[in-house]
Design a protein around this motif. Structure first.
Motif, mmCIF file in Angstrom:
data_model
loop_
_atom_site.group_PDB
_atom_site.id
_atom_site.type_symbol
_atom_site.label_atom_id
_atom_site.label_comp_id
_atom_site.label_asym_id
_atom_site.label_seq_id
_atom_site.Cartn_x
_atom_site.Cartn_y
_atom_site.Cartn_z
ATOM 1 N N LEU A 304 0.885 -1.160 0.000
ATOM 2 C CA LEU A 304 0.000 0.000 0.000
ATOM 3 C C LEU A 304 0.924 1.210 0.000
ATOM 4 C CD1 LEU A 304 -3.005 0.833 0.427
ATOM 5 C CD2 LEU A 304 -2.515 0.879 2.874
ATOM 6 N N GLU A 305 0.609 2.210 -0.818
ATOM 7 C CA GLU A 305 1.556 3.320 -0.970
ATOM 8 C C GLU A 305 0.896 4.683 -0.830
ATOM 9 O OE1 GLU A 305 4.267 3.208 -4.312
ATOM 10 O OE2 GLU A 305 4.071 5.356 -4.638
ATOM 11 N N GLY A 306 1.560 5.555 -0.111
ATOM 12 C CA GLY A 306 1.203 6.974 -0.087
ATOM 13 C C GLY A 306 2.298 7.719 -0.817
ATOM 14 N N ALA A 307 1.978 8.258 -1.995
ATOM 15 C CA ALA A 307 2.992 8.918 -2.825
ATOM 16 C C ALA A 307 2.913 10.432 -2.626
ATOM 17 C CB ALA A 307 2.759 8.575 -4.295
ATOM 18 N N ILE A 308 3.968 10.995 -2.077
ATOM 19 C CA ILE A 308 4.060 12.457 -1.873
ATOM 20 C C ILE A 308 5.034 12.972 -2.930
ATOM 21 C CG2 ILE A 308 4.698 14.275 -0.255
ATOM 22 C CD1 ILE A 308 4.357 12.066 1.988
ATOM 23 N N LEU A 353 -0.516 17.900 -6.210
ATOM 24 C CA LEU A 353 -0.448 17.130 -4.971
ATOM 25 C C LEU A 353 -0.800 15.672 -5.250
ATOM 26 C CD1 LEU A 353 -2.195 19.538 -2.417
ATOM 27 C CD2 LEU A 353 0.229 18.865 -2.393
ATOM 28 N N GLY A 354 -0.014 14.760 -4.680
ATOM 29 C CA GLY A 354 -0.310 13.330 -4.772
ATOM 30 C C GLY A 354 -1.187 12.921 -3.601
ATOM 31 N N ALA A 355 -0.860 11.766 -3.003
ATOM 32 C CA ALA A 355 -1.676 11.242 -1.898
ATOM 33 C C ALA A 355 -1.619 12.205 -0.712
ATOM 34 C CB ALA A 355 -1.156 9.878 -1.479
ATOM 35 N N PRO A 356 -2.711 12.376 0.043
ATOM 36 C CA PRO A 356 -4.029 11.765 -0.208
ATOM 37 C C PRO A 356 -4.962 12.682 -0.996
ATOM 38 C CG PRO A 356 -3.983 12.737 1.975
ATOM 39 C CD PRO A 356 -2.645 13.051 1.348
ATOM 40 N N HIS A 357 -4.428 13.747 -1.622
ATOM 41 C CA HIS A 357 -5.317 14.746 -2.249
ATOM 42 C C HIS A 357 -5.579 14.494 -3.730
ATOM 43 C CE1 HIS A 357 -4.471 16.807 1.476
ATOM 44 N NE2 HIS A 357 -3.176 16.719 1.218
ATOM 45 N N TRP A 358 -4.552 14.027 -4.454
ATOM 46 C CA TRP A 358 -4.649 13.781 -5.894
ATOM 47 C C TRP A 358 -5.241 14.979 -6.614
ATOM 48 C CZ3 TRP A 358 -1.376 10.361 -7.148
ATOM 49 C CH2 TRP A 358 -1.100 9.319 -6.267
ATOM 50 N N ASP A 359 -4.506 16.072 -6.586
ATOM 51 C CA ASP A 359 -4.961 17.290 -7.242
ATOM 52 C C ASP A 359 -3.864 17.797 -8.180
ATOM 53 O OD1 ASP A 359 -5.808 19.737 -8.046
ATOM 54 O OD2 ASP A 359 -6.296 20.494 -6.042
ATOM 55 N N PRO A 360 -3.960 17.464 -9.502
ATOM 56 C CA PRO A 360 -2.903 17.904 -10.416
ATOM 57 C C PRO A 360 -2.894 19.420 -10.604
ATOM 58 C CG PRO A 360 -4.674 16.823 -11.639
ATOM 59 C CD PRO A 360 -4.988 16.655 -10.177
ATOM 60 N N TYR A 361 -3.975 20.093 -10.161
ATOM 61 C CA TYR A 361 -4.079 21.545 -10.347
ATOM 62 C C TYR A 361 -3.637 22.325 -9.100
ATOM 63 C CZ TYR A 361 -6.751 19.970 -14.359
ATOM 64 O OH TYR A 361 -7.124 19.351 -15.523
ATOM 65 N N ALA A 362 -3.291 21.650 -8.038
ATOM 66 C CA ALA A 362 -2.754 22.359 -6.858
ATOM 67 C C ALA A 362 -1.396 22.956 -7.232
ATOM 68 C CB ALA A 362 -2.593 21.385 -5.695
ATOM 69 N N ARG A 363 -1.046 24.075 -6.638
ATOM 70 C CA ARG A 363 0.261 24.684 -6.885
ATOM 71 C C ARG A 363 0.859 25.132 -5.561
ATOM 72 N NH1 ARG A 363 -0.155 22.230 -10.689
ATOM 73 N NH2 ARG A 363 -0.077 22.800 -12.894
ATOM 74 N N GLY A 364 2.182 25.357 -5.588
ATOM 75 C CA GLY A 364 2.898 25.693 -4.367
ATOM 76 C C GLY A 364 2.392 26.968 -3.711
ATOM 77 N N LEU A 365 2.528 27.004 -2.390
ATOM 78 C CA LEU A 365 1.990 28.141 -1.641
ATOM 79 C C LEU A 365 2.858 28.368 -0.411
ATOM 80 C CD1 LEU A 365 -0.973 29.702 -1.145
ATOM 81 C CD2 LEU A 365 -1.066 28.007 0.660
ATOM 82 N N ILE A 366 3.203 29.626 -0.156
ATOM 83 C CA ILE A 366 3.871 29.954 1.105
ATOM 84 C C ILE A 366 2.927 30.876 1.855
ATOM 85 C CG2 ILE A 366 5.884 30.997 2.215
ATOM 86 C CD1 ILE A 366 7.476 30.234 -0.329
ATOM 87 N N ALA A 367 2.550 30.489 3.060
ATOM 88 C CA ALA A 367 1.547 31.251 3.812
ATOM 89 C C ALA A 367 2.136 31.726 5.129
ATOM 90 C CB ALA A 367 0.328 30.370 4.075
ATOM 91 N N GLY A 368 1.594 32.840 5.625
ATOM 92 C CA GLY A 368 1.973 33.314 6.961
ATOM 93 C C GLY A 368 3.157 34.263 6.965
ATOM 94 N N GLN A 389 3.359 16.349 5.352
ATOM 95 C CA GLN A 389 2.826 15.532 4.256
ATOM 96 C C GLN A 389 2.884 14.051 4.617
ATOM 97 O OE1 GLN A 389 3.420 17.216 0.053
ATOM 98 N NE2 GLN A 389 5.356 17.657 1.034
ATOM 99 N N THR A 390 3.927 13.666 5.347
ATOM 100 C CA THR A 390 4.020 12.276 5.789
ATOM 101 C C THR A 390 2.880 11.971 6.753
ATOM 102 O OG1 THR A 390 6.400 12.298 5.475
ATOM 103 C CG2 THR A 390 5.528 10.607 6.955
ATOM 104 N N ARG A 391 2.547 12.949 7.598
ATOM 105 C CA ARG A 391 1.428 12.710 8.507
ATOM 106 C C ARG A 391 0.106 12.602 7.727
ATOM 107 N NH1 ARG A 391 -0.697 15.541 14.064
ATOM 108 N NH2 ARG A 391 -2.679 14.466 14.008
ATOM 109 N N ASP A 392 -0.069 13.425 6.692
ATOM 110 C CA ASP A 392 -1.278 13.299 5.853
ATOM 111 C C ASP A 392 -1.436 11.850 5.384
ATOM 112 O OD1 ASP A 392 -1.767 16.038 5.988
ATOM 113 O OD2 ASP A 392 -0.867 16.489 4.034
ATOM 114 N N VAL A 393 -0.312 11.270 4.958
ATOM 115 C CA VAL A 393 -0.350 9.929 4.393
ATOM 116 C C VAL A 393 -0.515 8.857 5.485
ATOM 117 C CG1 VAL A 393 1.194 8.247 3.324
ATOM 118 C CG2 VAL A 393 0.772 10.418 2.196
#
Ligand code: G3P
Length: 500
Positions: A304-308, A353-368, A389-393
């Motif tokens: 089973l794989e979580g790909a980041i 974004l890969g697992a767990p979101h699978w969103d090819p349209y997400a882009r990088g963001l720096i917040a705060g 991201q590891t915790r997301d997976v």
């Protein structure tokens, strides 16, 4: 026969070659980076001819550093960046186009189209264990066949061969004699039925890929071919005896040989794999089911794989894209130079974004960001992002399997960063273990090749060579962990769908 195995780890940004002895001591090593091409936003390509040249040259330097000649080798093991795909002319050996790299998003619209067709998502899921995403080779190969003049006709006439990087390297090493791959690489093409263990005609027609150009799927641990003198530094007859995708090789190299055992590799991206035995999970949810390996003629084993997609690559971007640091190793001192992240988060969705979101349209963001934000915050945010991201997976893995993680085995380049390893343990609330050989990907390829050529008799003997180097115990309060993670989750939400 000698007791040295040469392991080629052909990764996304560079090729590492290590030479292992029977006690898994590294007796020789070399590394070289190669060119990354970004022809358009979201596109990533490699020159396969350059990869082959760099690989051969790196192998030569690794042998020289060990004081060995190629003839002294018992066998070669190969592990590679997965999904990256190319087509080449079987008569001239010339690539038809640059290889399309796993990170490339150019087929996102075709993936949307596939998703909109009734039953296709479920069919692909059932046969391949994968989700529909530009990540995998199938839609990339279709793009090549559609866009490179004459390629489809050449493939149908039998003049063109396809393959992932393992196939390309083996074909060159064997002077064109072997056009093969292993099930762990085939499983990432989205053209291969992981349960039947064969290319699948329904998937091939969906992706419009002619079967004729595909490699023969063999085993991950078996003699797949022999080098020719022209192909390999003047040394013919060396067995190529181990092949696996880099993440599956790392799972093997971490001695995660049985159900429930898991590792996370921190490379360009991070890939958390858990061995699931001789079957896949009924419902992998937002994760992937994939082939772990096939040893000799034994049945396929699964994971089973979580790909980041982006972890180490974010640090590389700070170095090469922004010029903020001169070397990746600087990030540790920078991160430690501030007592907290001061609310700065970096979502490195640089290739979606890969697992767990699978969103090819997400882009990088720096917040705060505030007036007080400096280099240290960005460096720290890039490291923290690997852990978030590891915790997301891991949360997704726990939800799908019902098994709570009790420890995490870590490997890859970034495990030398003890700020990151400690933060990872803190954020997961479980210990993180780092083995003596942190280049577990190459070690896995060496193990697979050594197993096929009798250097090790069985997995038990291999497990006895696996040794722990350090263990990071969690120390952060639960309240603090949750506070940080809640902010991270908010930042991820803002990065979603940006390029849609
Ligand atoms: O699936 C992509 C993966 O194989 C890339 O690995 O080590 O090059 O980040 P790496």
């Amino acid at each position: 026969m000698t007791n040295h195995i040469l392991a080629i780890d052909q990764g996304t940004t560079g090729t590492t070659v290590l030479i292992f002895d029977r006690d898994t001591q590294i007796v020789g090593r070399a590394y070289a980076e190669f060119t990354q091409f970004y022809p358009r936003a979201g596109w990533v390509e490699h020159d396969a001819a350059e990869i082959w040249r760099v690989t051969l040259e790196t192998a030569g330097r690794a042998l020289a550093s060990a004081g060995l000649s190629a003839r002294d080798l018992r066998a070669i093991g190969i592990t590679n960046q997965r999904e990256t795909v190319l087509a080449w002319n079987r008569h001239t050996g010339e690539p038809a186009h640059r290889a399309i790299v796993w990170q490339d998003r150019r087929t996102a619209a075709f993936c949307d189209d596939l998703r909109s067709r009734t039953g296709v998502t479920e069919m692909i899921r059932a046969k391949t264990g994968l989700v529909i995403d530009p990540y995998f080779s199938g839609t990339k190969l279709r793009w090549l066949l559609e866009n490179v003049p004459g390629l489809r006709a050449g493939a149908e006439a039998g003049d063109i061969l396809f393959g992932t990087i393992d196939s390309w390297l083996i074909w060159n090493l064997t002077g064109g004699a072997a056009h093969v791959t292993d099930p762990s690489n085939a499983a990432r093409t989205q053209l291969y039925d992981i349960h039947r263990g064969d290319w699948d005609s329904e998937l091939l027609s969906l992706m419009e890929v002619p079967a004729r150009g595909l490699p023969e799927v063999r085993s991950s641990s078996a003699v797949l071919g022999h080098t020719t003198a022209d192909g390999f530094l003047g040394a013919g007859g060396i067995a190529i005896a181990g092949v696996a995708g880099d993440q599956q090789a790392a799972l093997f190299g971490q001695a995660c040989h049985g159900p429930g055992l898991a590792k996370n590799t921190y490379g360009t991206g991070s890939f958390l794999l858990m061995h699931t035995g001789s079957s896949t999970l009924r419902d992998p949810g937002p994760l992937l089911s994939t082939v772990a390996w096939r040893i000799g003629d034994q049945p396929l084993e699964y994971a089973l794989e979580g790909a980041i997609f982006v972890t180490g690559a974010a640090v590389q971007w700070l170095r090469d894209g922004l010029g903020l640091i001169a070397a990746a190793a600087e990030t540790e001192a920078l991160a430690r130079s501030i007592p907290s992240n001061d609310g700065v988060y970096f979502v490195p969705a640089l290739t979606g974004l890969g697992a767990p979101h699978w969103d090819p349209y997400a882009r990088g963001l720096i917040a705060g960001l505030t007036r007080g934000t400096g280099r240290a915050h960005l460096a720290r945010a890039a490291l923290e992002a690997m852990a978030y991201q590891t915790r997301d997976v891991t949360r997704a893995i726990e939800a799908q399997t019902g098994i709570a993680l009790t420890e995490l085995r870590a490997d890859g380049g970034a495990v030398g960063n003890s700020f990151l390893m400690q933060f990872q343990a803190d954020l997961l609330g479980v210990p993180v273990e780092v083995p003596r050989v942190s280049e577990t990907t190459a070690l896995g390829a060496a193990y697979l090749a050594g197993l096929a050529t009798g250097m090790w008799q069985d997995r038990e003997e291999i497990r006895a060579t696996w040794k722990l180097a350090s263990r990071f115990e969690p120390g952060m309060s639960i309240a603090e962990r949750e506070r940080l993670y809640t902010h991270w989750t908010k930042a991820v939400e803002k990065s979603r769908g940006w390029a849609a």
